[in-house]
Write a protein that holds these residues in place. Structure first.
Motif, short mmCIF file in Angstrom:
data_model
loop_
_atom_site.label_atom_id
_atom_site.label_comp_id
_atom_site.label_asym_id
_atom_site.label_seq_id
_atom_site.Cartn_x
_atom_site.Cartn_y
_atom_site.Cartn_z
N TYR A 281 100.54 21.20 119.53
CA TYR A 281 100.90 21.62 120.88
C TYR A 281 102.23 22.36 120.97
O TYR A 281 102.53 22.96 122.00
CB TYR A 281 100.94 20.41 121.81
CG TYR A 281 99.57 19.84 122.11
CD1 TYR A 281 98.79 20.36 123.12
CD2 TYR A 281 99.06 18.78 121.35
CE1 TYR A 281 97.53 19.84 123.40
CE2 TYR A 281 97.80 18.25 121.63
CZ TYR A 281 97.04 18.79 122.65
OH TYR A 281 95.80 18.27 122.92
N GLY A 282 103.05 22.29 119.91
CA GLY A 282 104.31 23.00 119.91
C GLY A 282 105.46 22.23 120.51
O GLY A 282 106.62 22.47 120.18
N LYS A 283 105.17 21.31 121.40
CA LYS A 283 106.18 20.46 122.03
C LYS A 283 105.48 19.28 122.69
O LYS A 283 104.24 19.28 122.79
CB LYS A 283 107.00 21.24 123.06
CG LYS A 283 106.19 21.82 124.20
CD LYS A 283 107.10 22.60 125.15
CE LYS A 283 106.31 23.19 126.31
NZ LYS A 283 107.20 23.94 127.24
N PRO A 284 106.23 18.28 123.14
CA PRO A 284 105.59 17.09 123.73
C PRO A 284 105.05 17.36 125.15
O PRO A 284 105.67 17.02 126.15
CB PRO A 284 106.72 16.05 123.76
CG PRO A 284 107.80 16.60 122.91
CD PRO A 284 107.68 18.08 122.98
N THR A 285 103.93 18.04 125.22
CA THR A 285 103.30 18.33 126.50
C THR A 285 102.58 17.08 127.02
O THR A 285 102.33 16.13 126.26
CB THR A 285 102.27 19.46 126.36
OG1 THR A 285 101.23 19.00 125.47
CG2 THR A 285 102.91 20.71 125.79
N PRO B 240 103.93 13.97 114.26
CA PRO B 240 104.14 15.35 113.80
C PRO B 240 102.89 16.22 113.87
O PRO B 240 102.97 17.42 114.11
CB PRO B 240 104.61 15.17 112.35
CG PRO B 240 105.22 13.80 112.33
CD PRO B 240 104.40 12.99 113.29
N ARG B 241 101.72 15.59 113.68
CA ARG B 241 100.48 16.37 113.74
C ARG B 241 100.25 16.95 115.13
O ARG B 241 99.83 18.09 115.30
CB ARG B 241 99.30 15.49 113.33
CG ARG B 241 99.34 15.02 111.88
CD ARG B 241 98.32 13.92 111.62
NE ARG B 241 98.64 12.71 112.39
CZ ARG B 241 97.92 11.58 112.33
NH1 ARG B 241 96.85 11.52 111.53
NH2 ARG B 241 98.28 10.52 113.03
N LEU B 242 100.54 16.13 116.15
CA LEU B 242 100.34 16.60 117.53
C LEU B 242 101.46 17.54 117.95
O LEU B 242 101.23 18.47 118.74
CB LEU B 242 100.26 15.40 118.46
CG LEU B 242 99.00 14.56 118.28
CD1 LEU B 242 99.11 13.25 119.05
CD2 LEU B 242 97.79 15.34 118.75
N VAL C 290 103.91 5.69 123.30
CA VAL C 290 104.12 7.06 122.85
C VAL C 290 105.35 7.61 123.55
O VAL C 290 105.53 7.43 124.75
CB VAL C 290 102.88 7.93 123.18
CG1 VAL C 290 103.13 9.38 122.77
CG2 VAL C 290 101.65 7.37 122.47
N ASN C 291 106.19 8.30 122.79
CA ASN C 291 107.46 8.80 123.31
C ASN C 291 107.63 10.26 122.93
O ASN C 291 107.37 10.65 121.80
CB ASN C 291 108.61 7.96 122.76
CG ASN C 291 109.90 8.18 123.50
OD1 ASN C 291 110.40 9.30 123.57
ND2 ASN C 291 110.45 7.11 124.04
N ALA C 292 108.09 11.06 123.90
CA ALA C 292 108.26 12.49 123.64
C ALA C 292 109.19 12.75 122.47
O ALA C 292 109.03 13.74 121.73
CB ALA C 292 108.79 13.18 124.89
#
Length: 387
Positions: free
Chosen positions: A159-163, A153-155, A146-148
């Protein structure tokens, strides 16, 4: 004269026990808490250029790389995987994005493992059952990477950004889909360019699963910046026992990534130390050019494989003490240098002879270790300090 290297009877201390994980094999390299932390890198060649790729893999192998990853963005690259995997001296991982068909091609080609990025493989979840079956049939581990920069797109919407929470949720969701098909030969990475976010993501992930973890700060930057960011992040995690493989991502030749990775592990006693130069930063007390001395000693001993700590010190304040603690050292001042071997002064030489004397003594120690069988037994770990 016989030199007592004074090697410890027990392994060197580490800051924390390794987090307990599942175990898996990436080709000949064991991955998980029962195996040493391994160093990875990635080729920068066009994978379809088999000769160029194998040449770079050979350079990485010589530098100490344990596992290598190759990109597979096209059919020509996929067609080259079998030859590369067969001829490489270290395990080859295929790096797959966008096209699920290349996952199957890599497995069929005999790659030691396959890295998949669920966030940018179209309808990846629909392919998990088939991928799990093919991987099981061939004994091929899967890294869920998994990469920021390519979060599902669903996540990203959730969350609005790669938290950290988003990265972890993505990884665990994909792992659960594989688990539904009774496939558990999985390694996970949750990479982010920000070391603080990255560290928190791995801490959360470590609390919620027992899969081996591959550490990486993605897009870490040029050599200097990337080395700092990776060292800070890896140190924070490895010091807590979190991490089973690492890759230092630098905008630099891949061999430089391996050098940094190995040094990080050696600094934390997670890999046997080889040559280590300990030298003072210099100050107004120094009576010799410590920078020049340390550089010349380092250059003269480059390539030495024995575990040796050499101390190069430039004044009488800390010099003698540091030199005594090293396997080999020099305390310099007043135009001369006292040469120490395992805490004992063996000779005093003019400043002009310091470098050649240290190199001669290092070679003599190496020869004695070889003749005594210490290197074969893996117990030697001399130390050289420069101050």
């Amino acid at each position: 004269m016989t030199v007592d290297l004074g090697m410890p009877a027990t392994p060197p201390p580490v800051l924390a026990e390794r987090r307990k994980t599942r175990q898996l094999m990436v080709g000949s390299v064991g991955v998980g808490s029962e195996f040493p932390v391994s160093v990875q890198s990635m080729t920068t060649t066009v994978t379809a250029d088999i000769n160029a790729t194998l040449q770079q893999i050979a350079e990485l192998t010589a530098s100490g790389c344990d596992i290598v990853r190759v990109a597979c963005p096209s059919q020509d690259d996929a067609d080259a995987l079998a030859a590369i995997a067969r001829k490489s001296q270290i395990p080859v991982i295929a790096d797959i994005h966008f096209q699920p068909k290349y996952v199957f091609a890599a497995i069929e080609a005999g790659c030691a493992a396959v890295r998949v990025n669920p966030g940018n493989i179209k309808k990846f979840d629909d392919k998990v059952r088939e991928i799990a079956q093919a991987a099981r049939d061939h004994g091929t581990p899967i890294r869920i990477g998994v990469n920021a920069g390519s979060l599902d797109p669903r996540l990203l919407a959730k969350y609005g950004k790669p938290t950290p929470e988003a990265l972890v949720e993505s990884a665990l969701w994909e792992a659960s889909l594989f688990a539904e098909h009774d496939f558990h030969d999985i390694k996970i990475s949750v990479k982010h360019h920000d070391p603080v976010v990255m560290v928190r993501a791995y801490e959360m992930l470590a609390e919620q699963c027992d899969y081996p973890l591959h550490l990486g700060v993605t897009e870490a930057g040029p050599a200097f910046q990337g080395t700092i960011k990776s060292s800070v992040a890896f140190g924070a995690l490895l010091a807590k026992g979190i991490g089973d493989t690492i890759r230092v991502s630098l905008s630099a030749p891949p061999v430089e990534e391996v050098k940094v990775g190995i040094q990080i592990l050696q600094s934390l006693n997670l890999r046997p130390r080889k040559l280590e130069i300990v030298s003072c930063p210099s100050c107004g007390r120094a009576q010799v050019d410590v920078y020049k001395l340390a550089e010349e000693v380092t250059a003269g001993l480059e390539g030495m494989e024995i575990p040796l700590r050499v101390a190069v010190m430039g004044c009488v304040v800390n010099g003698p003490g540091e030199a005594r603690e090293a396997d080999l050292g020099v305390a310099s001042g007043n135009g001369k240098g006292q040469i120490f071997v395992k805490g004992q002064v063996v000779k005093t030489v003019p400043e002009s002879k310091i470098v050649e004397t240290l190199i001669e003594e290092a070679m003599r120690i190496a020869e004695e270790m070889t003749e005594s069988g210490e290197l074969a037994a893996g117990v030697g770990q001399p130390v050289v300090t420069v101050s």
